[in-house]
Design a protein around this motif. Structure first.
Motif, PDB file in Angstrom:
ATOM      1  N   ARG A   1     -12.834   2.227  -0.516  1.00  0.00           N
ATOM      2  CA  ARG A   1     -12.843   3.572  -1.086  1.00  0.00           C
ATOM      3  C   ARG A   1     -12.142   4.599  -0.191  1.00  0.00           C
ATOM      4  NH1 ARG A   1     -18.572   5.164  -3.468  1.00  0.00           N
ATOM      5  NH2 ARG A   1     -17.209   6.811  -4.264  1.00  0.00           N
ATOM      6  N   GLY A   2     -12.197   4.377   1.116  1.00  0.00           N
ATOM      7  CA  GLY A   2     -11.551   5.327   2.013  1.00  0.00           C
ATOM      8  C   GLY A   2     -10.134   4.950   2.366  1.00  0.00           C
ATOM      9  N   GLY A   3      -9.779   3.698   2.097  1.00  0.00           N
ATOM     10  CA  GLY A   3      -8.415   3.266   2.352  1.00  0.00           C
ATOM     11  C   GLY A   3      -8.094   3.077   3.820  1.00  0.00           C
ATOM     12  N   ILE A   4      -9.122   2.902   4.656  1.00  0.00           N
ATOM     13  CA  ILE A   4      -8.880   2.732   6.078  1.00  0.00           C
ATOM     14  C   ILE A   4      -9.967   1.847   6.672  1.00  0.00           C
ATOM     15  CG2 ILE A   4     -10.197   4.791   6.737  1.00  0.00           C
ATOM     16  CD1 ILE A   4      -8.112   5.247   8.955  1.00  0.00           C
ATOM     17  N   ALA A   5      -9.565   0.984   7.590  1.00  0.00           N
ATOM     18  CA  ALA A   5     -10.516   0.082   8.236  1.00  0.00           C
ATOM     19  C   ALA A   5     -11.189   0.806   9.398  1.00  0.00           C
ATOM     20  CB  ALA A   5      -9.806  -1.173   8.729  1.00  0.00           C
ATOM     21  N   VAL A   6     -12.513   0.938   9.300  1.00  0.00           N
ATOM     22  CA  VAL A   6     -13.300   1.607  10.349  1.00  0.00           C
ATOM     23  C   VAL A   6     -14.477   0.721  10.706  1.00  0.00           C
ATOM     24  CG1 VAL A   6     -14.640   3.656  10.945  1.00  0.00           C
ATOM     25  CG2 VAL A   6     -12.659   3.876   9.452  1.00  0.00           C
ATOM     26  N   SER A   7     -14.625   0.446  12.004  1.00  0.00           N
ATOM     27  CA  SER A   7     -15.776  -0.342  12.440  1.00  0.00           C
ATOM     28  C   SER A   7     -17.026   0.522  12.387  1.00  0.00           C
ATOM     29  CB  SER A   7     -15.562  -0.860  13.867  1.00  0.00           C
ATOM     30  OG  SER A   7     -15.608   0.221  14.788  1.00  0.00           O
TER      31      SER A   7
ATOM     32  N   GLY B   1      -5.829   9.722  13.598  1.00  0.00           N
ATOM     33  CA  GLY B   1      -5.838  10.895  12.728  1.00  0.00           C
ATOM     34  C   GLY B   1      -7.182  11.183  12.079  1.00  0.00           C
ATOM     35  N   LEU B   2      -8.266  10.680  12.664  1.00  0.00           N
ATOM     36  CA  LEU B   2      -9.595  10.906  12.103  1.00  0.00           C
ATOM     37  C   LEU B   2     -10.352  12.016  12.827  1.00  0.00           C
ATOM     38  CD1 LEU B   2     -10.622   7.171  11.597  1.00  0.00           C
ATOM     39  CD2 LEU B   2      -9.730   8.760   9.887  1.00  0.00           C
ATOM     40  N   LEU B   3     -10.102  12.168  14.115  1.00  0.00           N
ATOM     41  CA  LEU B   3     -10.730  13.217  14.925  1.00  0.00           C
ATOM     42  C   LEU B   3      -9.659  14.021  15.629  1.00  0.00           C
ATOM     43  CD1 LEU B   3     -13.671  11.279  16.705  1.00  0.00           C
ATOM     44  CD2 LEU B   3     -13.763  12.580  14.566  1.00  0.00           C
ATOM     45  N   GLN B   4     -10.062  15.187  16.113  1.00  0.00           N
ATOM     46  CA  GLN B   4      -9.179  15.975  16.964  1.00  0.00           C
ATOM     47  C   GLN B   4      -9.990  16.624  18.082  1.00  0.00           C
ATOM     48  OE1 GLN B   4      -7.277  19.078  14.728  1.00  0.00           O
ATOM     49  NE2 GLN B   4      -9.188  19.838  13.833  1.00  0.00           N
TER      50      GLN B   4
ATOM     51  N   LYS C   1      -9.011  13.211   7.048  1.00  0.00           N
ATOM     52  CA  LYS C   1      -9.346  11.817   6.770  1.00  0.00           C
ATOM     53  C   LYS C   1     -10.698  11.464   7.368  1.00  0.00           C
ATOM     54  CE  LYS C   1      -8.049   8.017   4.770  1.00  0.00           C
ATOM     55  NZ  LYS C   1      -7.825   7.952   3.310  1.00  0.00           N
ATOM     56  N   GLY C   2     -11.007  12.033   8.508  1.00  0.00           N
ATOM     57  CA  GLY C   2     -12.311  11.809   9.122  1.00  0.00           C
ATOM     58  C   GLY C   2     -13.436  12.395   8.286  1.00  0.00           C
ATOM     59  N   GLU C   3     -13.167  13.540   7.677  1.00  0.00           N
ATOM     60  CA  GLU C   3     -14.173  14.148   6.792  1.00  0.00           C
ATOM     61  C   GLU C   3     -14.458  13.245   5.588  1.00  0.00           C
ATOM     62  OE1 GLU C   3     -12.931  18.029   5.656  1.00  0.00           O
ATOM     63  OE2 GLU C   3     -13.001  18.862   7.693  1.00  0.00           O
ATOM     64  N   GLU C   4     -13.435  12.606   5.064  1.00  0.00           N
ATOM     65  CA  GLU C   4     -13.624  11.702   3.925  1.00  0.00           C
ATOM     66  C   GLU C   4     -14.470  10.497   4.327  1.00  0.00           C
ATOM     67  OE1 GLU C   4     -10.993   9.133   0.679  1.00  0.00           O
ATOM     68  OE2 GLU C   4      -9.998  10.430   2.143  1.00  0.00           O
ATOM     69  N   ILE C   5     -14.177   9.932   5.499  1.00  0.00           N
ATOM     70  CA  ILE C   5     -14.971   8.805   5.992  1.00  0.00           C
ATOM     71  C   ILE C   5     -16.416   9.241   6.215  1.00  0.00           C
ATOM     72  CG2 ILE C   5     -15.295   7.203   7.914  1.00  0.00           C
ATOM     73  CD1 ILE C   5     -12.957   6.484   6.113  1.00  0.00           C
ATOM     74  N   TYR C   6     -16.611  10.423   6.766  1.00  0.00           N
ATOM     75  CA  TYR C   6     -17.963  10.945   7.000  1.00  0.00           C
ATOM     76  C   TYR C   6     -18.719  11.097   5.688  1.00  0.00           C
ATOM     77  CZ  TYR C   6     -21.624  14.342   8.081  1.00  0.00           C
ATOM     78  OH  TYR C   6     -22.839  14.995   8.177  1.00  0.00           O
ATOM     79  N   ARG C   7     -18.049  11.614   4.666  1.00  0.00           N
ATOM     80  CA  ARG C   7     -18.698  11.809   3.374  1.00  0.00           C
ATOM     81  C   ARG C   7     -19.103  10.466   2.760  1.00  0.00           C
ATOM     82  NH1 ARG C   7     -16.984  11.555  -1.726  1.00  0.00           N
ATOM     83  NH2 ARG C   7     -14.830  11.213  -1.053  1.00  0.00           N
TER      84      ARG C   7
END
Length: 200
Positions: free
Chosen positions: A77-83, A131-134, A152-158
């Motif tokens: 759903r987020g389109g990115i691989a996150v551990s 590009g997820l945090l700054q 993009k980080g906000e989307e993963i957080y949501r």
């Protein structure tokens, strides 16, 4: 002679020098209260042990599968691989920024995630690079570096937050408020156990 008289006579004769009385209590006699209490206590302990083993097996199965399930969901759903360790860092930053309206530093991330500061720094730098945090200097204290979410980080957080809310809703479905409160207290004890083990 009627039966009651005969029975009395037999009992009397048996009592004259017999090693064991012929008359005894009925086999269906009600056991003493103390015996019933002891039996109930043993039964409850056995049931408690059974439930403990069952819960232990369920927790092991859940912990082994939930991370993989969430990683697949975020990738789909987020389109990115996150551990899950990276998702945890994103959650800490998001909670601090959105829920508590505060500034989140790397030291705070390390403390909340129960990891060392160098490990937190490396995790943040990886997520910044993706590009997820700054990171940016604090406007009031230039020595302090704050961490915030990028889009993009906000989307993963949501997505991460929604997934956890759905899990909680599934767990609490059909429970009374009293049962919910008991479950929450149990989870708090589990959290305290984890934190104590991590410190030890």
């Amino acid at each position: 002679m009627d039966m009651s008289a005969a029975d009395s006579s037999a009992c009397a004769e048996a009592g004259d020098g017999a090693a064991e009385p012929l008359c005894s209590a009925p086999s269906d006699a009600v056991p003493p209260e103390s015996v019933r209490d002891d039996s109930d206590a043993v039964s409850k302990r056995a049931r408690a042990r059974q439930l403990t083993v069952e819960l232990s097996e369920l927790m092991a199965s859940l912990f082994n599968s939930v991370d993989g399930l969430e990683e697949k969901m975020l990738r789909r759903r987020g389109g990115i691989a996150v551990s899950m360790s990276e998702a945890r860092v994103i959650q800490i930053v998001g909670d601090g920024s959105f829920r508590h309206h505060g500034k989140v530093t790397i030291s705070q991330i390390a403390e909340e995630a129960q990891i060392r500061v160098p490990s937190a720094t490396a995790a943040v730098n990886r997520l910044v690079g993706r590009g997820l945090l700054q990171k940016h200097r604090d406007s009031e204290d230039s020595r302090c570096v704050n961490v915030t979410l990028q889009k993009k980080g906000e989307e993963i957080y949501r997505l991460h937050s929604i997934f956890h809310v759905r899990m909680a809703e599934a767990l609490l479905e059909g429970m009374s408020c009293d049962d919910m409160q008991k479950l929450v207290q149990g989870v708090k004890r589990l959290d305290a156990f984890y934190r104590k083990e991590a410190e030890g």
